[in-house]
Design a protein around this motif. Structure first.
Motif, mmCIF file in Angstrom:
data_model
loop_
_atom_site.group_PDB
_atom_site.id
_atom_site.type_symbol
_atom_site.label_atom_id
_atom_site.label_comp_id
_atom_site.label_asym_id
_atom_site.label_seq_id
_atom_site.Cartn_x
_atom_site.Cartn_y
_atom_site.Cartn_z
ATOM 1 N N ALA A 274 0.831 -1.205 0.000
ATOM 2 C CA ALA A 274 0.000 0.000 0.000
ATOM 3 C C ALA A 274 0.869 1.259 0.000
ATOM 4 C CB ALA A 274 -0.925 0.005 1.215
ATOM 5 N N ALA A 275 1.934 1.247 0.804
ATOM 6 C CA ALA A 275 2.831 2.399 0.860
ATOM 7 C C ALA A 275 3.514 2.622 -0.480
ATOM 8 C CB ALA A 275 3.870 2.195 1.960
ATOM 9 N N ALA A 276 3.931 1.527 -1.117
ATOM 10 C CA ALA A 276 4.630 1.645 -2.402
ATOM 11 C C ALA A 276 3.723 2.253 -3.466
ATOM 12 C CB ALA A 276 5.131 0.276 -2.854
ATOM 13 N N LEU A 277 2.438 1.917 -3.447
ATOM 14 C CA LEU A 277 1.518 2.469 -4.435
ATOM 15 C C LEU A 277 1.395 3.984 -4.290
ATOM 16 C CD1 LEU A 277 -1.373 -0.161 -4.565
ATOM 17 C CD2 LEU A 277 0.180 0.474 -6.410
ATOM 18 N N PHE A 278 1.307 4.468 -3.059
ATOM 19 C CA PHE A 278 1.210 5.914 -2.859
ATOM 20 C C PHE A 278 2.536 6.594 -3.150
ATOM 21 C CE2 PHE A 278 -2.563 4.616 -0.547
ATOM 22 C CZ PHE A 278 -3.470 5.611 -0.881
ATOM 23 N N LEU A 279 3.639 5.925 -2.892
ATOM 24 C CA LEU A 279 4.950 6.495 -3.189
ATOM 25 C C LEU A 279 5.163 6.611 -4.685
ATOM 26 C CD1 LEU A 279 7.668 7.456 -2.066
ATOM 27 C CD2 LEU A 279 8.447 5.082 -2.112
ATOM 28 N N ALA A 280 4.533 5.709 -5.456
ATOM 29 C CA ALA A 280 4.724 5.696 -6.905
ATOM 30 C C ALA A 280 4.003 6.840 -7.601
ATOM 31 C CB ALA A 280 4.244 4.364 -7.486
ATOM 32 N N GLY A 281 3.124 7.537 -6.903
ATOM 33 C CA GLY A 281 2.382 8.627 -7.528
ATOM 34 C C GLY A 281 3.298 9.767 -7.939
ATOM 35 N N VAL A 282 3.170 10.236 -9.156
ATOM 36 C CA VAL A 282 3.976 11.351 -9.654
ATOM 37 C C VAL A 282 3.017 12.393 -10.240
ATOM 38 C CG1 VAL A 282 6.194 10.251 -10.040
ATOM 39 C CG2 VAL A 282 4.388 9.871 -11.688
ATOM 40 N N PRO A 283 2.390 13.217 -9.385
ATOM 41 C CA PRO A 283 1.359 14.143 -9.870
ATOM 42 C C PRO A 283 1.848 15.141 -10.896
ATOM 43 C CG PRO A 283 2.004 14.637 -7.598
ATOM 44 C CD PRO A 283 2.602 13.313 -7.931
ATOM 45 N N GLY A 284 3.109 15.623 -10.765
ATOM 46 C CA GLY A 284 3.619 16.586 -11.733
ATOM 47 C C GLY A 284 3.660 16.035 -13.148
ATOM 48 N N PRO A 285 4.421 14.962 -13.384
ATOM 49 C CA PRO A 285 4.462 14.365 -14.720
ATOM 50 C C PRO A 285 3.095 13.906 -15.211
ATOM 51 C CG PRO A 285 6.294 13.584 -13.407
ATOM 52 C CD PRO A 285 5.412 14.361 -12.483
ATOM 53 N N GLN B 291 -1.192 4.202 6.349
ATOM 54 C CA GLN B 291 0.192 3.951 5.960
ATOM 55 C C GLN B 291 0.534 4.707 4.673
ATOM 56 O OE1 GLN B 291 2.508 2.599 7.546
ATOM 57 N NE2 GLN B 291 3.962 1.481 6.262
ATOM 58 N N GLY B 292 -0.403 4.713 3.705
ATOM 59 C CA GLY B 292 -0.182 5.461 2.476
ATOM 60 C C GLY B 292 -0.052 6.947 2.723
ATOM 61 N N ASP B 293 -0.890 7.483 3.623
ATOM 62 C CA ASP B 293 -0.805 8.912 3.957
ATOM 63 C C ASP B 293 0.532 9.246 4.609
ATOM 64 O OD1 ASP B 293 -3.315 9.277 2.967
ATOM 65 O OD2 ASP B 293 -4.322 9.131 4.913
ATOM 66 N N ARG B 294 1.026 8.352 5.459
ATOM 67 C CA ARG B 294 2.306 8.585 6.126
ATOM 68 C C ARG B 294 3.441 8.648 5.106
ATOM 69 N NH1 ARG B 294 3.172 7.386 11.472
ATOM 70 N NH2 ARG B 294 5.056 6.189 10.983
ATOM 71 N N ILE B 295 3.409 7.761 4.129
ATOM 72 C CA ILE B 295 4.441 7.763 3.087
ATOM 73 C C ILE B 295 4.406 9.076 2.310
ATOM 74 C CG2 ILE B 295 4.995 6.764 0.830
ATOM 75 C CD1 ILE B 295 6.171 5.160 3.014
ATOM 76 N N ARG B 296 3.214 9.523 1.942
ATOM 77 C CA ARG B 296 3.087 10.739 1.145
ATOM 78 C C ARG B 296 3.626 11.955 1.893
ATOM 79 N NH1 ARG B 296 -2.561 11.583 -1.409
ATOM 80 N NH2 ARG B 296 -1.609 10.636 -3.234
ATOM 81 N N GLN B 297 3.463 11.980 3.208
ATOM 82 C CA GLN B 297 3.934 13.100 4.008
ATOM 83 C C GLN B 297 5.431 13.056 4.281
ATOM 84 O OE1 GLN B 297 2.219 15.783 4.804
ATOM 85 N NE2 GLN B 297 0.454 14.918 3.707
ATOM 86 N N ARG B 298 6.076 11.937 3.979
ATOM 87 C CA ARG B 298 7.499 11.768 4.310
ATOM 88 C C ARG B 298 8.418 11.633 3.106
ATOM 89 N NH1 ARG B 298 4.407 10.450 8.324
ATOM 90 N NH2 ARG B 298 5.147 10.473 10.501
ATOM 91 N N PHE B 299 7.857 11.359 1.926
ATOM 92 C CA PHE B 299 8.679 11.213 0.722
ATOM 93 C C PHE B 299 8.048 11.987 -0.428
ATOM 94 C CE2 PHE B 299 9.397 7.426 3.270
ATOM 95 C CZ PHE B 299 10.785 7.382 3.320
ATOM 96 N N HIS B 300 8.886 12.730 -1.137
ATOM 97 C CA HIS B 300 8.397 13.547 -2.250
ATOM 98 C C HIS B 300 9.405 13.490 -3.386
ATOM 99 C CE1 HIS B 300 6.622 16.779 -4.534
ATOM 100 N NE2 HIS B 300 7.736 17.494 -4.453
#
Length: 340
Positions: A77-88, A116-125
């Motif tokens: 679940a964390a990896a899926l949210f980390l894979a998001g690339v909103p800019g591109p 868990q997904g929200d935590r990843i998004r707030q910690r990795f960009h």
């Protein structure tokens, strides 16, 4: 471990349709014998796996069977949210689609996995472009992405670095790549596959005419091979120079990595004043002139002669603008003025 593999096997058949035992074994990184056992286990558990015999045979799921499996680990679940690339995604015209997909994914997840997904998004960009570089304008990227998806030919007018500067091409677009904040088009031109910088496209028209995408074309493999070949072939010349030890260290901050690494690897021992000899790879004399000027008075070009003359002309022109103070140290003393 086996349960995870059985799930992966089921999802492979669901996603790809018919697959041979050898193809499944390669995808799962197991032996063919293990695949046989896993298929038997799936059948015994009620999954309708059918084996087609013959040269074109393989395993497939009967009757459009699809699993409603929703089990997902916290890491997945964390990896899926980390894979998001909103800019591109937004540049490709998929920003709203990505946002909607993430909302649906989050709503479908159990509360602990969604958190868990929200935590990843707030910690990795991910911020892809390099420092001090504005995003390149790519007004034709969205239309290009649609042409790639629909497998339609495109007419484009393109600006390149050599003459004639502007050229027109009919291309079969195969994919786009985002490299260090810059978009590149990979397309077939005639019988060859080439790359084009999207920002250099001056005009683009999508045709109604479709093309047949090569079944064996792998965008990731092509890009990896192309970048390796480009980096090996771009430096066609070299400059022999005399530099200070401080300048050799400073190269890592102002030169492309390939130039800096090669110069450091070829460097001799410094003399009593901290100067040493080395060889710097360059694309051309003009390129070498631009790059070596970054080292100021901490470098002396020994060869080629044309590059030395260019450096001397620049030094004389600068000296005419900036007369040296009477107490300024001479470069030959080895006193370093290079700073980070």
């Amino acid at each position: 471990m086996r349960a995870s593999r059985l799930v992966s096997l089921l999802l492979l058949l669901q996603a790809r349709g018919r697959m041979t035992a050898q193809e499944l074994a390669e995808a799962l990184e197991v032996s063919v014998r293990t695949v046989y056992r896993d298929v038997e286990a799936l059948g015994a558990s009620g999954v309708p796996v059918y084996a087609d015999r013959g040269p074109a045979g393989g395993y497939r799921l009967l009757g459009g069977y699809r699993t409603r499996l929703t089990g997902m680990t916290s890491d997945e679940a964390a990896a899926l949210f980390l894979a998001g690339v909103p800019g591109p995604a937004a540049e490709l015209g998929l920003g709203a689609v990505l946002t909607a997909a993430e909302l649906k994914l989050r709503a479908a997840l159990p509360p602990d996995l969604a958190e868990q997904g929200d935590r990843i998004r707030q910690r990795f960009h991910l911020d892809a472009p390099g420092w001090f570089r504005d995003p390149e304008p790519t007004p034709h990227l969205t239309a290009l992405a649609e042409a790639i998806w629909e497998e339609r030919l495109v007419d484009l007018r393109y600006q390149r670095w050599k003459r004639p500067r502007e050229v027109s091409r009919v291309l079969a677009p195969l994919g786009v790549v985002l490299k260090a904040g810059r978009w590149y088009l990979v397309a077939r031109a005639g019988e060859q596959v080439r790359t084009y910088r999207v920002a250099a496209i001056l005009a683009l028209t999508v045709r109604d005419e479709r093309f047949d995408r090569p079944a064996d074309f792998d965008l990731v493999a092509f890009w990896r091979e192309w970048t390796d070949r480009y980096e090996r072939g771009v430096y066609r010349d070299e400059a022999r120079v005399r530099v200070t030890a401080a300048a050799l260290e400073f190269m890592a901050y102002v030169f492309p990595p390939a130039m800096s690494r090669a110069a450091r690897a070829a460097a001799g021992a410094p003399d009593a004043h901290g100067w040493l000899h080395t060889t710097v790879p360059i694309e051309s004399v003009r390129h070498g002139h631009t790059e070596l000027l970054k080292l100021g008075a901490q470098v002396e070009v020994l060869a080629p002669a044309e590059l030395r003359e260019l450096m001397a002309a620049s030094a004389h022109a600068m000296a005419a603008i900036y007369p040296a103070p009477a107490d300024a140290p001479h470069a030959s003393t080895g006193e370093s003025t290079v700073t980070r």
